[in-house]
Design an enzyme around this catalytic site. Structure first.
Site, PDB file in Angstrom:
ATOM      1  N   SER A 138      63.170  96.145  53.039  1.00  0.00           N
ATOM      2  CA  SER A 138      64.224  96.557  53.983  1.00  0.00           C
ATOM      3  C   SER A 138      64.338  98.072  53.942  1.00  0.00           C
ATOM      4  CB  SER A 138      65.552  95.942  53.543  1.00  0.00           C
ATOM      5  OG  SER A 138      66.624  96.473  54.274  1.00  0.00           O
ATOM      6  N   TYR A 151      72.366  94.411  47.146  1.00  0.00           N
ATOM      7  CA  TYR A 151      71.237  94.109  48.044  1.00  0.00           C
ATOM      8  C   TYR A 151      70.217  95.254  47.971  1.00  0.00           C
ATOM      9  CZ  TYR A 151      68.805  92.942  52.464  1.00  0.00           C
ATOM     10  OH  TYR A 151      67.864  92.619  53.417  1.00  0.00           O
TER      11      TYR A 151
HETATM   12  P1  NDP Z   1      67.486  84.745  58.037  1.00  0.00           P
HETATM   13  O1  NDP Z   1      68.754  84.454  57.308  1.00  0.00           O
HETATM   14  O2  NDP Z   1      67.400  84.382  59.478  1.00  0.00           O
HETATM   15  O3  NDP Z   1      66.253  84.097  57.280  1.00  0.00           O
HETATM   16  C1  NDP Z   1      66.188  84.015  55.891  1.00  0.00           C
HETATM   17  C2  NDP Z   1      65.155  82.969  55.527  1.00  0.00           C
HETATM   18  O4  NDP Z   1      65.058  82.915  54.103  1.00  0.00           O
HETATM   19  C3  NDP Z   1      65.517  81.590  56.016  1.00  0.00           C
HETATM   20  O5  NDP Z   1      64.377  80.949  56.518  1.00  0.00           O
HETATM   21  C4  NDP Z   1      66.005  80.875  54.764  1.00  0.00           C
HETATM   22  O6  NDP Z   1      65.674  79.490  54.833  1.00  0.00           O
HETATM   23  C5  NDP Z   1      65.139  81.561  53.714  1.00  0.00           C
HETATM   24  N1  NDP Z   1      65.699  81.432  52.377  1.00  0.00           N
HETATM   25  C6  NDP Z   1      66.859  81.918  51.893  1.00  0.00           C
HETATM   26  N2  NDP Z   1      67.026  81.555  50.627  1.00  0.00           N
HETATM   27  C7  NDP Z   1      65.947  80.815  50.287  1.00  0.00           C
HETATM   28  C8  NDP Z   1      65.527  80.159  49.115  1.00  0.00           C
HETATM   29  N3  NDP Z   1      66.269  80.178  48.001  1.00  0.00           N
HETATM   30  N4  NDP Z   1      64.356  79.488  49.119  1.00  0.00           N
HETATM   31  C9  NDP Z   1      63.587  79.437  50.233  1.00  0.00           C
HETATM   32  N5  NDP Z   1      63.926  80.061  51.378  1.00  0.00           N
HETATM   33  C10 NDP Z   1      65.088  80.728  51.404  1.00  0.00           C
HETATM   34  O7  NDP Z   1      67.263  86.312  57.838  1.00  0.00           O
HETATM   35  P2  NDP Z   1      66.053  87.310  58.198  1.00  0.00           P
HETATM   36  O8  NDP Z   1      65.019  86.660  59.006  1.00  0.00           O
HETATM   37  O9  NDP Z   1      66.709  88.540  58.686  1.00  0.00           O
HETATM   38  O10 NDP Z   1      65.531  87.614  56.731  1.00  0.00           O
HETATM   39  C11 NDP Z   1      64.166  87.580  56.344  1.00  0.00           C
HETATM   40  C12 NDP Z   1      63.883  88.723  55.392  1.00  0.00           C
HETATM   41  O11 NDP Z   1      64.026  89.950  56.091  1.00  0.00           O
HETATM   42  C13 NDP Z   1      64.823  88.798  54.195  1.00  0.00           C
HETATM   43  O12 NDP Z   1      64.074  89.100  53.034  1.00  0.00           O
HETATM   44  C14 NDP Z   1      65.736  89.961  54.546  1.00  0.00           C
HETATM   45  O13 NDP Z   1      66.260  90.583  53.409  1.00  0.00           O
HETATM   46  C15 NDP Z   1      64.776  90.854  55.316  1.00  0.00           C
HETATM   47  N6  NDP Z   1      65.395  91.843  56.182  1.00  0.00           N
HETATM   48  C16 NDP Z   1      66.188  91.476  57.241  1.00  0.00           C
HETATM   49  C17 NDP Z   1      66.792  92.445  58.019  1.00  0.00           C
HETATM   50  C18 NDP Z   1      67.727  92.101  59.133  1.00  0.00           C
HETATM   51  O14 NDP Z   1      68.416  93.014  59.650  1.00  0.00           O
HETATM   52  N7  NDP Z   1      67.799  90.872  59.593  1.00  0.00           N
HETATM   53  C19 NDP Z   1      66.552  93.874  57.788  1.00  0.00           C
HETATM   54  C20 NDP Z   1      65.689  94.138  56.680  1.00  0.00           C
HETATM   55  C21 NDP Z   1      65.131  93.168  55.926  1.00  0.00           C
HETATM   56  P3  NDP Z   1      66.572  78.292  54.275  1.00  0.00           P
HETATM   57  O15 NDP Z   1      68.014  78.709  54.380  1.00  0.00           O
HETATM   58  O16 NDP Z   1      66.206  77.156  55.187  1.00  0.00           O
HETATM   59  O17 NDP Z   1      66.109  78.087  52.888  1.00  0.00           O
END
Ligand code: NDP
Length: 245
Positions: A138, A151
């Site tokens: 990020s 975070y």
């Molecule tokens: P979402 O919340 O839409 O997606 C997060 C994903 O992570 C989901 O598919 C969720 O699936 C999965 N997840 C969370 N916890 C677990 C776990 N314990 N085991 C397996 N899967 C898990 O958010 P984003 O798409 O935004 O996030 C994706 C990545 O991008 C993250 O690492 C985030 O930090 C990073 N990011 C996002 C930004 C933003 O502005 N959106 C900016 C910078 C970085 P499920 O709940 O089904 O397990």
């Protein structure tokens, strides 16, 4: 290896049930790769209905289960050529008031999850002298932001170990790629429990005009991955044009 999808190698994506991971799953699938998709919400993975895809209900903090899922996919589709360590959680808060369980959850998923995935695929990549690991960090891994202290701690750590692992495996032609997005419209913010902080974030986001979409990030990931193996894009820091921090 099964006869299907022999031409393109296996790609594993964690956190593929929403947001960036889901967009990434669609992009790699469109490019013809067999996939292993990982998340806790199996129904969301299966709803994507992607061909040559195994959907696996795994919490990335559960190392044995993650290894088992990867082994099963390798049995069917051959070795993992690319792992996208995308699963992550952002629980915004002030350290003096935030529940320590929230810090722990971020460390478990954002750090241990990424290390668990890396540990599961790296030995085979080193042995085969090829492979790519894409870690989704990020902008919060590059600079600190209000209410993001813990975070940021997790994402700074992702930057640090991604770069050091990259140095250590460069000699084996294995690539480590760090993707560092700014604000993307996904479900990420919805898990934060501090209403005031969430509301402030929404105002900040609204003032930004258009945040990025998940597809903007999957395009960056595909761009990095599709370079010849001799080219390692070490990092992409990508933000909405109007993001001021
Ligand atoms: P979402 O919340 O839409 O997606 C997060 C994903 O992570 C989901 O598919 C969720 O699936 C999965 N997840 C969370 N916890 C677990 C776990 N314990 N085991 C397996 N899967 C898990 O958010 P984003 O798409 O935004 O996030 C994706 C990545 O991008 C993250 O690492 C985030 O930090 C990073 N990011 C996002 C930004 C933003 O502005 N959106 C900016 C910078 C970085 P499920 O709940 O089904 O397990």
């Amino acid at each position: 290896m099964a006869s299907e999808a022999k031409s393109k190698p296996l790609v594993v994506i964690t956190g593929a049930s929403s947001g960036i991971g889901e967009a990434c799953a669609r992009s790699f699938s469109q490019a013809g790769h067999p996939l292993l998709l990982i998340a806790r919400r199996l129904d969301r993975l299966e709803a994507l209905k992607l061909p040559n895809t195994i959907c696996s209900q795994v919490d990335v903090t559960d190392r044995p289960k993650l290894i088992e899922a990867i082994e099963k996919a390798v049995e069917k589709y051959g070795p993992v050529d690319c792992l996208v360590n995308n699963a992550g959680v952002m629980l915004l808060g002030k350290v003096q008031t935030q529940k320590p369980e929230e810090w722990q959850r971020m460390f478990n998923v954002n750090l241990m999850g990424v290390l668990n995935g890396t540990h599961a695929v790296l030995p085979s990549m080193i042995e085969r002298r090829t492979g790519t690991i894409v870690n989704i960090s990020s902008i919060a891994g590059r600079k600190t932001l209000p209410d993001h202290a813990v975070y940021c701690g997790t994402k700074f750590a992702v930057h640090a170990f991604t770069e050091q692992i990259r140095e250590e495996v460069a000699q084996y032609d294995v690539r480590l790629v760090n993707i560092a997005p700014g604000v993307v419209e996904t479900e990420l913010l919805s898990h934060s429990t501090d209403k005031k902080i969430v509301d402030d974030y929404k105002v900040w986001k609204a003032n930004m005009g258009q945040p990025m979409e998940s597809e903007d990030i999957s395009r960056c990931i595909m761009f990095a991955y599709e370079q010849p193996q001799r080219v390692c894009i070490r990092e992409i820091l990508v933000c909405p044009t109007r993001q001021d921090k």
